[in-house]
Design an enzyme around this catalytic site. Structure first.
Site, PDB file in Angstrom:
ATOM      1  CD  GLU A 307      -2.003   2.147   1.589  1.00 18.14           C
ATOM      2  OE1 GLU A 307      -1.658   3.024   0.765  1.00 18.14           O
ATOM      3  OE2 GLU A 307      -2.188   2.361   2.785  1.00 18.14           O
ATOM      4  CB  CYS A 341      -0.966   6.945   1.303  1.00 22.32           C
ATOM      5  SG  CYS A 341      -2.222   6.007   2.154  1.00 22.32           S
ATOM      6  CD  GLU A 438       2.543  10.080  -1.102  1.00 21.28           C
ATOM      7  OE1 GLU A 438       3.578   9.403  -1.208  1.00 21.28           O
ATOM      8  OE2 GLU A 438       1.473   9.619  -0.675  1.00 21.28           O
TER       9      GLU A 438
END
Ligand code: ADP
Length: 540
Positions: A307, A341, A438
């Protein structure tokens, strides 16, 4: 009690009583919105003296074979308070030798211990008892979590801890529902499948939701009868050690869960490449995900679930109620200091409502209440550590130098710790780093689009594919977008809804496999086909 405190008290009471996390999240959202309203009349937004954490650190050693032990090397590392950078505690630093000890304990517990022989009902009862213990110790664990991580205490205590116990109860319900099949093979054979536990599971978790990631990982692994070696994040080792002790109190046999605190390249790498680990589950950055996948492949080909990172689009369509869209987009990005995330980190807004949206998003960010996360009125605490702080500040500088418009924020908040002002950029273009990488911080990037084809193409033009938000009142638009977006979760007119039953995971470089829900069970099961001849001629 002032009117404001009364109102907040009532809302938090409702949140605490909410049965499911979905309800809690919705209420949290509403509370955040309420705060945005009341904070206009508040002078509390200034950073105050940190309140000392109302909790003692009880467990700092490694948890191996049912005991707290020092690391083999005797080494320790420090875990720090993100409000100040001060040391909270020294924690035993596990490395390859400790991982080896922990894997040995987990192996013995799997091969010889009582755990695999227990009935599913007994296993379920242990998980249920653990959930009860989590509920009973919520305040203490949440305080520890806030101290170690910097997240608002209200969020930890009212949303995340209840969600951890909810996850455990959800998986407790699965233990006796793991069924095999019979298969209609050609020929005189009786064919059945047995769904068996995979063995020793190695699990590596990040720092942004320390206990929640612990619960997501251990829930399905324990429900299916596996044993575990967990490597926690070096920034946040404390709550998993506490939870391990509670699991033991709930009746988990020794060696079934082992928790090793330590660093990635040492303890984490040793776990990923261990020959006696049968399965690896990892949550963290895409970069590290690639590394551990490689280690798993090069060692014993253990199956891996990942993940990883994301750059999730949040799409505001032309028919949107702008006020609601602003609030939800704000929540989607700023929740947990932007350290999610799946954060909605590319806010795409239709050109017809763009200017109004930007003005209101800026106003909302200015109202955001930043400060000591132990204070009740706080929406945003500090970033986790100096490294993340510097990284986020670097992206803010990059946004400014690449020509995006800094609407608000952009600076450190206060004078100590790792606080960052809620930051909003408009006029963001696809090729800017802030639209591609990110950021993992409180930095909202707002982009303009003109039609659905345009936004679908741009939303999908990334290596990531974790999640997306869609905000529209039109069912056809919602259906069109949900099918066109290449992501693991689409939230329509909501965001960050994380019920235990909802699967979570990524397309593309956001990961492989799914956590939570029914899907995560298969990550921890082997399928054995059992073939028996049908020898009695009467059966042929
Ligand atoms: P972040 O950048 O958010 O800290 P990481 O992917 O570096 O994300 O960390 C997530 C988890 O992976 C943490 O527990 C960390 O210690 C671990 N980790 C980091 N590097 C490695 C590595 N080389 N091998 C195995 N685990 C690692």
């Amino acid at each position: 009690m002032t009117n404001r405190s009364k109102m907040e008290f009532l809302i938090w009471k409702l949140v605490a009583e909410a049965r499911s996390f979905e309800t809690s999240t919705i209420l949290l959202l509403r509370t955040c919105h309420l705060r945005s309203v009341v904070s206009r009349y508040s002078t509390a937004a200034a950073l105050q003296e940190p309140i000392s954490a109302p909790v003692k650190v009880k467990y700092t050693q490694l948890f191996i074979n049912g005991q707290f032990v020092d690391s083999a090397s005797g080494k320790k590392f420090t875990t720090c308070d993100p409000r100040t950078g001060n040391v909270i505690a020294e924690v035993a630093e596990g490395d390859a030798e400790d991982i080896n000890r922990a894997v040995g304990a987990a192996r013995r517990a799997f091969d010889e211990g009582p755990w695999p022989k227990m009935t599913a009902y007994e296993r379920s009862n242990i998980l249920l008892k653990f959930a009860d213990l989590l509920d009973q110790h919520t305040e203490e664990i949440a305080a520890l979590e806030t101290w170690d991580n910097g997240k608002p205490y209200e969020q930890a205590a009212k949303v995340e801890l209840p969600m951890c116990s909810r996850i455990m109860r959800y998986y407790a319900g699965w233990t006796d529902k793991i069924h095999g099949l019979t298969a209609p093979a050609d020929g005189p054979y009786h064919v059945q499948t047995l769904h068996e536990p995979i063995g020793v599971a190695g699990q590596i978790i990040p720092w942004n939701f320390p206990l929640l990631m612990f619960a997501w990982k251990i829930g399905p692994a324990l429900a299916t009868g596996n044993t575990i070696v967990m490597k926690t994040a070096e920034q946040t080792p404390l709550t998993a050690l506490y939870a391990a002790k509670l699991l033991q109190e709930a009746g988990l046999p020794e060696g079934v869960l082992n928790v090793v605190s330590g660093y990635g390249p040492t303890a984490g790498a040793a776990l990923a490449s261990h020959m006696d680990v049968d399965k690896l589950a990892f949550t963290g950055s895409t970069e590290t995900g690639k590394l551990v996948l490689g280690m798993a492949a090069e060692s014993n080909l253990k199956p891996v679930t990942l993940e990883l990172g994301g750059k999730s689009p949040f799409i505001v369509c032309k028919d949107a109620d702008v006020d609601k869209a602003v609030e939800l987009a704000h929540f989607a990005l700023f929740f947990n200091q932007g350290q999610c995330c799946c954060a909605g980190s590319r806010t795409y807004v239709h050109e017809s409502v763009y200017d109004e949206f930007v003005a209101k998003a800026k106003a909302r960010a200015i109202q955001r209440v930043v400060g000591d996360p132990f204070r009740k009125d706080i929406e945003q605490g500090p970033q986790i550590d100096s490294e993340q702080f510097e990284k986020v500040m670097g992206y803010i500088k990059s946004g400014i130098s690449s020509g995006a418009t800094l609407e608000t924020g952009g600076e450190r908040y206060g004078s100590e710790g790792f606080y960052i002002q809620p930051t909003v950029f408009s006029n963001v273009k696809e090729d800017m780093l802030i639209a591609q990488d990110e950021i993992f911080g409180p930095v909202q990037s707002i982009l303009k689009f003109n039609d659905l084809q345009d936004v679908i193409r741009r939303a999908n033009a990334t290596h990531y594919g974790l999640a997306a938000g869609v905000f529209t009142q039109d069912i056809d638009t919602a259906n069109y977008l949900t099918r066109a977006l290449r992501v693991g979760t689409v939230w329509v007119n909501c965001f960050d809804i994380f019920d235990a039953a909802i699967p979570f995971g990524g397309y593309k470089m956001s990961g492989q496999g799914r956590e939570k829900g029914i899907y995560s069970l298969m990550n921890y099961l082997q399928i054995k086909a059992v073939v028996t001849p049908l020898n009695n001629p009467a059966w042929l």
